[in-house]
Design an enzyme around this catalytic site. Structure first.
Site, PDB file in Angstrom:
ATOM      1  N   TRP A 159       7.240   2.757   5.019  1.00 36.79           N
ATOM      2  CA  TRP A 159       7.154   2.876   3.559  1.00 36.79           C
ATOM      3  C   TRP A 159       8.212   3.896   3.114  1.00 36.79           C
ATOM      4  O   TRP A 159       8.313   4.987   3.709  1.00 36.79           O
ATOM      5  CB  TRP A 159       5.743   3.327   3.163  1.00 36.79           C
ATOM      6  CG  TRP A 159       5.558   3.573   1.685  1.00 36.79           C
ATOM      7  CD1 TRP A 159       6.020   2.778   0.672  1.00 36.79           C
ATOM      8  CD2 TRP A 159       4.867   4.671   1.076  1.00 36.79           C
ATOM      9  NE1 TRP A 159       5.645   3.321  -0.533  1.00 36.79           N
ATOM     10  CE2 TRP A 159       4.940   4.473  -0.324  1.00 36.79           C
ATOM     11  CE3 TRP A 159       4.189   5.797   1.557  1.00 36.79           C
ATOM     12  CZ2 TRP A 159       4.369   5.356  -1.226  1.00 36.79           C
ATOM     13  CZ3 TRP A 159       3.618   6.671   0.652  1.00 36.79           C
ATOM     14  CH2 TRP A 159       3.703   6.449  -0.716  1.00 36.79           C
ATOM     15  N   ASP A 240      -2.137   5.790   8.425  1.00 36.60           N
ATOM     16  CA  ASP A 240      -2.047   5.554   6.984  1.00 36.60           C
ATOM     17  C   ASP A 240      -2.694   4.194   6.727  1.00 36.60           C
ATOM     18  O   ASP A 240      -2.168   3.156   7.151  1.00 36.60           O
ATOM     19  CB  ASP A 240      -0.570   5.537   6.551  1.00 36.60           C
ATOM     20  CG  ASP A 240      -0.420   5.299   5.047  1.00 36.60           C
ATOM     21  OD1 ASP A 240      -1.451   5.126   4.347  1.00 36.60           O
ATOM     22  OD2 ASP A 240       0.728   5.289   4.560  1.00 36.60           O
ATOM     23  N   LYS A 276      -5.025  -0.362  -3.809  1.00 35.09           N
ATOM     24  CA  LYS A 276      -4.848  -1.793  -3.645  1.00 35.09           C
ATOM     25  C   LYS A 276      -6.174  -2.521  -3.481  1.00 35.09           C
ATOM     26  O   LYS A 276      -6.445  -3.480  -4.191  1.00 35.09           O
ATOM     27  CB  LYS A 276      -3.961  -2.067  -2.430  1.00 35.09           C
ATOM     28  CG  LYS A 276      -2.502  -2.138  -2.739  1.00 35.09           C
ATOM     29  CD  LYS A 276      -1.843  -0.823  -3.136  1.00 35.09           C
ATOM     30  CE  LYS A 276      -1.678   0.113  -1.963  1.00 35.09           C
ATOM     31  NZ  LYS A 276      -0.862   1.305  -2.279  1.00 35.09           N
TER      32      LYS A 276
HETATM   33  N1  PLA Z   1       1.053   4.256   2.158  1.00 38.59           N
HETATM   34  C1  PLA Z   1       1.655   3.059   2.145  1.00 38.59           C
HETATM   35  C2  PLA Z   1       2.004   2.421   3.438  1.00 38.59           C
HETATM   36  C3  PLA Z   1       1.935   2.431   0.928  1.00 38.59           C
HETATM   37  O1  PLA Z   1       2.524   1.245   0.936  1.00 38.59           O
HETATM   38  C4  PLA Z   1       1.603   3.059  -0.284  1.00 38.59           C
HETATM   39  C5  PLA Z   1       1.910   2.422  -1.614  1.00 38.59           C
HETATM   40  C6  PLA Z   1       0.955   4.307  -0.200  1.00 38.59           C
HETATM   41  C7  PLA Z   1       0.702   4.868   1.037  1.00 38.59           C
HETATM   42  C8  PLA Z   1       0.540   5.099  -1.392  1.00 38.59           C
HETATM   43  O2  PLA Z   1      -0.212   4.462  -2.303  1.00 38.59           O
HETATM   44  P1  PLA Z   1      -1.091   5.237  -3.387  1.00 38.59           P
HETATM   45  O3  PLA Z   1      -0.626   6.642  -3.449  1.00 38.59           O
HETATM   46  O4  PLA Z   1      -0.842   4.502  -4.640  1.00 38.59           O
HETATM   47  O5  PLA Z   1      -2.484   5.113  -2.897  1.00 38.59           O
HETATM   48  N2  PLA Z   1       3.059   1.622  -1.673  1.00 38.59           N
HETATM   49  C9  PLA Z   1       3.396   0.846  -2.878  1.00 38.59           C
HETATM   50  C10 PLA Z   1       3.521   1.709  -4.119  1.00 38.59           C
HETATM   51  C11 PLA Z   1       2.320  -0.195  -3.154  1.00 38.59           C
HETATM   52  C12 PLA Z   1       4.460   2.872  -4.040  1.00 38.59           C
HETATM   53  O6  PLA Z   1       5.549   2.783  -3.460  1.00 38.59           O
HETATM   54  O7  PLA Z   1       4.071   3.916  -4.568  1.00 38.59           O
HETATM   55  C13 PLA Z   1       4.712   0.108  -2.585  1.00 38.59           C
HETATM   56  O8  PLA Z   1       5.164  -0.657  -3.442  1.00 38.59           O
HETATM   57  O9  PLA Z   1       5.240   0.271  -1.465  1.00 38.59           O
END
Ligand code: PLA
Length: 427
Positions: A159, A240, A276
């Site tokens: 991520w 995570d 989500k």
């Molecule tokens: N960990 C992972 C692997 C994620 O993909 C995301 C969110 C989070 C943590 C954190 O989410 P939260 O703080 O909203 O609970 N990833 C998203 C959104 C969905 C983002 O980048 O903030 C994404 O589009 O990758």
């Protein structure tokens, strides 16, 4: 050459110097702050919003949409929220670690009611500002207390925000192999080799399910081997889990690696997000926990988590946690919610198949099997940054540069245009 300047020019030059002296005297305190780049993921939404084309498609951020392309508030969330509102609770501060009925239920959801760590009351837990907040608390906790070094290993790729979260926490971020671009699959041997090559007692970040961005998870057998290697190397696992339920549609099944590691006797850190699986994105509901060796250890860790959180944000917001808690603690609502999670996961699986089918029907010569083999919110298409640029500029299809598309943004209404756009740039 200043000496050859005509007098008038020289005067102008002098005035210019004088002006810059004045400007320097009044230079802003922040003149040294450079313009930063837009966020790799959230910046996509800004570009999408600025596009006036009526059929534009946003596949950037992972936010679930219904088949009409609209944000979806789960019916179980609506009901829970009505219950919360009608019960007329006060707006007092929660404790530092949040709403206790929420954290208790969140731990059960992740570890399982029969888990030894739950039964033996040895989970240190706090409510967090969604998943990101949980990761950040984890980073800060490790930076302050982990006795065996300050490095954390994350998968390649991971991520986009992981690196920033952990380096801002003061940890050194290192990487282990994860994705094989030739097979568009898991580089299991590379991953295991890197875990073995890392110094003993390293901290290893693992995506519990629905790996972001690749959509590729290890199989249960591979998880068993990973657990074994992590154990042999005495590494410390940090899971995570941002998508529990979103991968398979089953929250128990998606928690498999976390529960396996607990069964195998690992201590671990866990970050949970309800963004989500409950669609509570903007409510920022999450949990940070540490599976401890004993209740005595849990108490010590709980006390330090409080000391960490208090100067960060004092205590978390209550509304979203009350909604989540109502859903998790009311058997009928809980059942309804699990059905809705499955509904979301199934729609995503359906859209994967539809995208692949459309690409094949257009006569694409490429193999798109990976779109249906991958799991969770995202498809890692294998498209290159230039192709993603073209998708945005020529077709108003917005997604991240790494070729990741949010399948949750695909609908039966836009899948055809999406497939045509991808076909045009890939052949
Ligand atoms: N960990 C992972 C692997 C994620 O993909 C995301 C969110 C989070 C943590 C954190 O989410 P939260 O703080 O909203 O609970 N990833 C998203 C959104 C969905 C983002 O980048 O903030 C994404 O589009 O990758």
């Amino acid at each position: 050459m200043l000496s050859s300047f005509r007098p008038a020019t020289r005067l102008l030059a002098r005035q210019g110097q004088a002006q810059s002296v004045v400007r320097a005297a009044y230079a802003s305190t922040w003149s040294n702050v450079p313009q930063g780049p837009p966020d790799a993921i959230l910046g996509i939404t800004e570009a999408y919003k600025a596009d006036s084309f009526s059929e534009k498609i946003n596949l950037g951020v992972g936010a679930y949409r219904d088949d009409k392309g609209k944000p979806y508030v789960l019916p179980s969330v609506r009901t829970a929220e009505e219950k919360v509102i009608s019960s007329q609770m006060d707006k007092e501060y929660a404790g530092i670690t949040g709403v206790p009925a929420f954290t208790k239920a969140a731990a059960v959801l992740a570890y399982g009611a029969d888990s030894a760590v739950i039964k033996e009351d040895r989970v240190a837990i706090t409510q967090s500002i969604s998943g990101t907040g949980a990761l950040r608390i984890g980073g800060a906790f490790l930076e302050r207390f982990y006795p065996h070094g300050k490095s954390i290993y994350i998968p390649t790729p991971s991520w986009a925000n992981h690196k920033a979260v952990f380096s801002d926490s003061g940890l050194e971020v290192k990487q282990y192999k994860y994705y094989n671009k030739d097979t568009i699959g898991l580089d299991f041997d590379g991953m295991v080799a890197d875990l073995k090559a890392a110094p003993n007692k390293s901290i290893i970040l693992l995506h519990a399910c629905a790996h972001n961005p690749t959509g590729i998870d290890p199989t249960p057998e591979q998880w068993q081997q990973i657990s074994q290697v992590v154990k042999e190397k005495e590494h410390y696992p940090f899971f995570d889990m941002a998508y529990q339920g979103f991968a398979s549609g089953d929250t128990d099944r998606d928690a498999y690696p976390v529960r396996l590691f607990i069964e195998q006797g690992h201590g671990l850190i866990l970050s949970q997000s309800f963004a989500k699986n409950m669609g509570l994105y903007g409510e920022r509901v999450g949990a940070f926990s540490i599976a401890c060796e004993s209740t005595e250890e849990k108490k010590r860790l709980d006390s330090q988590i409080k000391i960490l959180v208090r100067p960060l944000y004092s205590n978390p917001p209550v509304h979203g946690a009350r909604i989540a808690s109502t859903i998790l603690n009311d058997p009928a609502l809980n059942k309804q919610w699990l059905g809705e999670v499955k509904g979301m996961a199934d729609r995503i699986i359906e859209m994967r198949a539809l995208l692949k089918k459309n690409l094949e029907e257009l006569g694409s010569k490429q193999n798109w099997d990976h779109i249906t083999n991958q799991i969770g919110m995202f498809a890692y298409t294998g498209l290159k940054a230039e192709q993603m640029d073209k998708l945005a500029k020529e077709h108003s299809v917005y997604a991240t540069k790494d070729g990741r598309i949010s399948v949750a943004g695909i609908t039966s209404g836009n899948v055809k245009r999406l497939a045509e756009s991808i076909f045009k740039i890939t052949g």
